[in-house]
Design a protein around this motif. Structure first.
Motif, PDB file in Angstrom:
ATOM      1  N   UNK A  95       0.888  -1.197   0.076  1.00 46.37           N
ATOM      2  CA  UNK A  95      -0.045  -0.195   0.008  1.00 46.37           C
ATOM      3  C   UNK A  95       0.948   1.376  -0.055  1.00 46.37           C
ATOM      4  N   UNK A  96       2.036   1.300   0.365  1.00 51.00           N
ATOM      5  CA  UNK A  96       2.866   2.441   0.244  1.00 51.00           C
ATOM      6  C   UNK A  96       4.403   1.926  -0.276  1.00 51.00           C
ATOM      7  N   UNK A  97       4.300   1.867  -1.593  1.00 47.30           N
ATOM      8  CA  UNK A  97       5.532   1.087  -2.425  1.00 47.30           C
ATOM      9  C   UNK A  97       6.689   2.256  -2.034  1.00 47.30           C
ATOM     10  N   UNK A  98       7.825   1.766  -2.107  1.00 38.68           N
ATOM     11  CA  UNK A  98       9.104   2.243  -1.861  1.00 38.68           C
ATOM     12  C   UNK A  98       9.639   2.985  -2.942  1.00 38.68           C
ATOM     13  N   UNK A  99      10.362   4.229  -2.730  1.00 34.22           N
ATOM     14  CA  UNK A  99      10.895   4.919  -3.861  1.00 34.22           C
ATOM     15  C   UNK A  99      12.413   4.726  -3.612  1.00 34.22           C
ATOM     16  N   UNK A 100      13.302   4.268  -4.413  1.00 34.69           N
ATOM     17  CA  UNK A 100      14.854   4.361  -4.206  1.00 34.69           C
ATOM     18  C   UNK A 100      15.356   5.759  -4.245  1.00 34.69           C
ATOM     19  N   UNK A 101      16.184   6.225  -3.289  1.00 33.22           N
ATOM     20  CA  UNK A 101      16.668   7.486  -2.979  1.00 33.22           C
ATOM     21  C   UNK A 101      18.025   7.434  -2.819  1.00 33.22           C
ATOM     22  N   UNK A 102      18.830   8.403  -3.311  1.00 32.85           N
ATOM     23  CA  UNK A 102      20.180   8.329  -3.328  1.00 32.85           C
ATOM     24  C   UNK A 102      20.357   9.455  -2.046  1.00 32.85           C
ATOM     25  N   UNK A 103      21.204   9.149  -1.065  1.00 31.44           N
ATOM     26  CA  UNK A 103      21.638  10.275  -0.106  1.00 31.44           C
ATOM     27  C   UNK A 103      22.836  10.657  -0.302  1.00 31.44           C
TER      28      UNK A 103
END
Length: 368
Positions: free
Chosen positions: A161-169
């Protein structure tokens, strides 16, 4: 003939009156028609103004959709197992403040269309300048983004229900033990490196968090240093509070601190930046591993254009980390909570299932 004259005159007068009334009515019709035309013209003049209103900006990312047949963790756990285990010193299992799976903190709201409203961010932290500051510096960009997606996919499958977004930190300004040429104990990542990872994110429909470590510099000065990248639709901001030291102190040797009011100034500045440039709504992630590094915390508030998440990023024993997450995130709620995992320093490394069971469920999970 004379006896008909009065009649003729009367008829003539009546005809004249009718003619006058008809003329008056025609004139009124013309005036009404003229007014209607004028009104239509005014509306036509207004129409282009409406057309000139900027459209809502498109979101620059794509979440990783759950794999076919993925079953939500929420469905596989019993009500009793949807919370963390009883810790040492506790008499009974604590009741949840936020329902299982929800990320928005108690009595908080999100008026933005930012990425955390319907998604979770999974980040890999670090800098290409160092292999010791996180996984980002240990892998080539394409291999790095591949592993990041694999890690993010796990969270999409556990919480469809809350799909993840790949994020570069990306550490953009890294604290140093030496003052450096500017005397601020900070070294900025090269523009070439920043561009490399911003473009990498664009290529893979991912997001970027530019992490600033401050040294003796100010929050706002460093925000302005990275402003041109914050104008990219897929770029957001992270602030490392522990590395902000006073004059005469050194990052890493002396524990730093940041005033929440300074962070709020940055939040409002970025909010205006997003609005003026018609950018998608932004996120400001604030790192906190202990109480003293962030004071006046209640001054930090989201806006209609900026979401705020407080990130617990201490390392060590898993039980201690869970307890401190409850202290600094659940019991001192900001809009969203976030949680950091150290692959090489946590004992043991918490599983994604254990992370999602936290209260509230972290909206951002970053790995170092």
């Amino acid at each position: 003939m004379k006896k008909y004259l009065p009649i003729i005159l009367t008829v003539s007068l009546m005809l004249g009156a009718c003619s006058s009334q008809t003329a008056t009515k025609e004139k009124e019709k013309e005036e009404t028609s003229s007014e209607q035309k004028s009104s239509v013209e005014k509306e036509k003049q207004k129409a282009p103004e409406k057309e000139q209103q900027p459209e809502e900006p498109e979101q620059p990312y794509k979440p990783l959709e759950p794999t076919e047949g993925a079953v939500s963790l929420k469905e596989t756990l019993t009500k009793e197992s949807q919370t963390q285990p009883v810790q040492e010193g506790q008499k009974e299992q604590p009741e949840r403040k936020v329902p299982f799976g929800e990320t928005l903190s108690t009595e908080m709201e999100d008026l933005s269309d930012g990425p955390l409203k319907d998604h979770r961010l999974v980040t890999y932290y670090g800098t290409p300048a160092s292999k010791h500051m996180g996984i980002l510096g240990q892998l080539e960009p394409e291999e790095y983004i591949k592993k990041l997606k694999e890690q993010a996919q796990v969270y999409s499958d556990l919480d469809p229900e809350r799909p993840a977004v790949p994020t570069i930190e990306l550490i953009t300004t890294m604290a140093q033990s030496a003052p450096g040429p500017d005397g601020d104990y900070v070294q900025m990542t090269s523009e070439e490196n920043i561009e490399t990872y911003v473009k990498l994110a664009e290529k893979h429909d991912a997001l970027v968090l530019l992490d600033i470590q401050l040294g003796t510099d100010t929050v706002m000065n460093q925000v302005k240093m990275v402003e041109k990248w914050l104008k990219h639709p897929n770029v957001h901001l992270a602030i490392d509070t522990e590395f902000h030291v006073a004059q005469g102190e050194k990052p890493g040797e002396d524990l730093g601190e940041v005033d929440g009011r300074d962070i709020q100034e940055a939040v409002e500045y970025i909010s205006d930046l997003a609005e003026k440039n018609n950018l998608p709504d932004k996120l400001v992630l604030v790192h906190q591993f202990t109480g003293p590094v962030l004071f006046n915390k209640d001054a930090i508030e989201p806006t209609e254009n900026v979401e705020v998440a407080i990130n617990f990023d201490g390392w060590g024993a898993a039980a201690d980390k869970q307890a401190l997450y409850r202290r600094y995130i659940r019991d001192e709620p900001a809009q969203y909570g976030a949680f950091k995992i150290f692959y090489e320093k946590d004992v043991p490394v918490l599983t994604p299932e254990e992370v999602l069971k936290m209260d509230p469920s972290p909206a951002v999970i970053n790995y170092q």
